[in-house]
Design a protein around this motif. Structure first.
Motif, mmCIF file in Angstrom:
data_model
loop_
_atom_site.group_PDB
_atom_site.id
_atom_site.type_symbol
_atom_site.label_atom_id
_atom_site.label_comp_id
_atom_site.label_asym_id
_atom_site.label_seq_id
_atom_site.Cartn_x
_atom_site.Cartn_y
_atom_site.Cartn_z
ATOM 1 N N ILE A 138 0.837 -1.169 0.097
ATOM 2 C CA ILE A 138 -0.195 0.043 -0.143
ATOM 3 C C ILE A 138 0.851 1.157 0.103
ATOM 4 C CG2 ILE A 138 -0.292 0.096 2.344
ATOM 5 C CD1 ILE A 138 -3.050 0.872 2.070
ATOM 6 N N GLY A 139 0.269 2.393 -0.346
ATOM 7 C CA GLY A 139 1.200 3.654 -0.616
ATOM 8 C C GLY A 139 1.466 4.089 0.982
ATOM 9 N N VAL A 140 2.488 4.804 1.045
ATOM 10 C CA VAL A 140 2.989 5.371 2.253
ATOM 11 C C VAL A 140 3.803 6.583 1.992
ATOM 12 C CG1 VAL A 140 5.142 3.800 2.400
ATOM 13 C CG2 VAL A 140 4.070 4.826 4.480
ATOM 14 N N SER A 141 3.913 7.433 2.861
ATOM 15 C CA SER A 141 4.828 8.435 2.708
ATOM 16 C C SER A 141 6.161 8.383 3.441
ATOM 17 C CB SER A 141 4.413 9.805 3.365
ATOM 18 O OG SER A 141 5.277 10.846 3.527
ATOM 19 N N ILE A 142 7.292 8.762 2.479
ATOM 20 C CA ILE A 142 8.446 8.691 3.205
ATOM 21 C C ILE A 142 9.190 9.911 3.157
ATOM 22 C CG2 ILE A 142 8.897 6.060 2.233
ATOM 23 C CD1 ILE A 142 10.705 7.679 0.092
ATOM 24 N N GLY A 143 8.613 11.138 2.810
ATOM 25 C CA GLY A 143 8.703 12.131 3.207
ATOM 26 C C GLY A 143 7.802 13.087 2.825
ATOM 27 N N TYR A 144 7.699 14.649 3.569
ATOM 28 C CA TYR A 144 6.683 15.274 3.345
ATOM 29 C C TYR A 144 7.170 16.798 3.594
ATOM 30 C CZ TYR A 144 5.863 14.796 8.168
ATOM 31 O OH TYR A 144 6.160 14.650 9.284
ATOM 32 N N ALA A 145 6.364 17.891 2.856
ATOM 33 C CA ALA A 145 6.668 19.273 3.164
ATOM 34 C C ALA A 145 5.473 20.017 3.102
ATOM 35 C CB ALA A 145 7.802 19.873 2.221
ATOM 36 N N GLY A 146 5.273 21.085 4.000
ATOM 37 C CA GLY A 146 4.195 21.894 3.483
ATOM 38 C C GLY A 146 2.802 21.725 4.252
ATOM 39 N N PHE A 147 2.759 20.849 5.395
ATOM 40 C CA PHE A 147 1.805 20.429 6.040
ATOM 41 C C PHE A 147 1.839 19.434 7.286
ATOM 42 C CE2 PHE A 147 1.642 17.421 3.097
ATOM 43 C CZ PHE A 147 1.223 16.105 3.444
ATOM 44 N N GLY A 148 1.344 19.449 8.336
ATOM 45 C CA GLY A 148 1.529 18.502 9.467
ATOM 46 C C GLY A 148 1.001 17.184 8.987
ATOM 47 N N PRO A 149 1.596 16.280 9.371
ATOM 48 C CA PRO A 149 1.550 14.943 9.014
ATOM 49 C C PRO A 149 0.376 14.166 9.630
ATOM 50 C CG PRO A 149 3.189 14.935 10.510
ATOM 51 C CD PRO A 149 3.062 16.397 10.266
ATOM 52 N N ALA A 150 -0.095 14.650 10.725
ATOM 53 C CA ALA A 150 -0.992 13.940 11.686
ATOM 54 C C ALA A 150 -2.210 15.205 12.278
ATOM 55 C CB ALA A 150 -0.157 13.207 12.673
ATOM 56 N N VAL A 151 -3.171 14.685 12.731
ATOM 57 C CA VAL A 151 -4.322 15.434 13.351
ATOM 58 C C VAL A 151 -4.491 14.589 14.630
ATOM 59 C CG1 VAL A 151 -6.678 16.126 13.319
ATOM 60 C CG2 VAL A 151 -5.247 16.094 11.426
ATOM 61 N N ASN A 152 -4.377 15.464 15.747
ATOM 62 C CA ASN A 152 -4.530 14.644 17.101
ATOM 63 C C ASN A 152 -5.822 14.867 17.586
ATOM 64 O OD1 ASN A 152 -4.503 14.110 19.846
ATOM 65 N ND2 ASN A 152 -2.664 15.299 20.376
ATOM 66 N N TYR A 153 -6.803 14.036 17.808
ATOM 67 C CA TYR A 153 -8.014 13.959 18.089
ATOM 68 C C TYR A 153 -8.391 13.888 19.750
ATOM 69 C CZ TYR A 153 -8.993 13.405 13.080
ATOM 70 O OH TYR A 153 -8.870 13.627 11.827
ATOM 71 N N VAL A 154 -7.314 13.713 20.437
ATOM 72 C CA VAL A 154 -7.433 13.679 21.948
ATOM 73 C C VAL A 154 -8.069 15.044 22.443
ATOM 74 C CG1 VAL A 154 -6.256 13.213 24.020
ATOM 75 C CG2 VAL A 154 -5.423 12.107 22.119
ATOM 76 N N GLY A 155 -9.012 14.580 23.568
ATOM 77 C CA GLY A 155 -9.784 15.894 24.017
ATOM 78 C C GLY A 155 -10.811 16.259 23.347
ATOM 79 N N ARG A 156 -11.007 15.891 21.796
ATOM 80 C CA ARG A 156 -12.293 16.337 20.942
ATOM 81 C C ARG A 156 -13.352 15.199 21.219
ATOM 82 N NH1 ARG A 156 -9.573 17.702 14.951
ATOM 83 N NH2 ARG A 156 -8.008 19.106 15.848
ATOM 84 N N PRO A 157 -14.561 15.738 20.899
ATOM 85 C CA PRO A 157 -15.752 15.028 21.135
ATOM 86 C C PRO A 157 -15.704 13.966 19.882
ATOM 87 C CG PRO A 157 -16.233 17.047 20.476
ATOM 88 C CD PRO A 157 -14.895 17.216 20.695
#
Length: 185
Positions: free
Chosen positions: A144-163
């Motif tokens: 499956i496709g995977v990122s081995i490098g990136y630029a220009g945005f955050g790679p993850a979104v933290n949902y902890v604390g959200r409803p």
């Protein structure tokens, strides 16, 4: 969200100019777009290719892998390269015109350089770039496709604390945006 494939000419190993391919193939990049680029294309652009003649692939895999998981068979050992399980350390010889195409040396720097180019060419500020490859997941069949490098945005979104869906506060949960986009691409 839309995934829009862009057909380009075939880049030729051992080295070819990816930026001229972008000039010929990308006519419109807008604020907020994310461009996914195959690691093989980046490697050919950077000249990270080795002639097959006089090169022993097994030795090259051992040299390139950060970790080699011993297996009873070749030609596709499981390896870790750029923090991903990638067969044969990402070395590709299919459609490579007599070369082994290695992974980019520094895919994060490669993504940054492509991002800078796109920002300048299209006079935009907010554009993301993902360098993609295929990888194998333990206990799963196929790749499956995977990122081995990136630029220009955050790679993850933290949902902890959200409803959550039913209003309960989430205690765990981080969405891996960059790999989800790489898989989609």
């Amino acid at each position: 969200m839309q995934f829009i494939p862009v057909k380009t000419r075939i880049l030729q190993p051992p080295q070819d100019d990816f930026f001229s391919v972008l000039d010929a193939s990308l006519v419109n990049v807008q604020e907020g777009d994310v461009i996914a680029v195959s690691s093989k294309v980046v490697s050919i652009h950077e000249g990270n290719c080795v002639p097959i003649e006089d090169t022993e692939k097994r030795a090259l895999v051992v040299q390139e892998a950060e970790l080699l998981v011993p297996r009873d068979y070749w030609p596709s050992p499981l390896t870790v390269k750029h923090n991903a399980f990638i067969g044969t350390a990402g070395i590709d010889e299919s459609n490579a015109n007599g070369h082994y195409i290695l992974l980019p040396k520094d895919p994060f720097e490669s993504a940054l350089q492509i991002q800078k180019y796109l920002r300048s060419r299209f006079n935009i500020k907010n554009v993301g770039v993902i360098i993609t490859d295929s990888h194998s997941a333990p206990l799963r069949r196929g790749a499956i496709g995977v990122s081995i490098g990136y630029a220009g945005f955050g790679p993850a979104v933290n949902y902890v604390g959200r409803p959550g869906l039913f209003g309960r506060e989430m205690k765990i949960g981080v969405g891996n945006v960059v790999d989800a986009l790489a898989a989609g691409a």
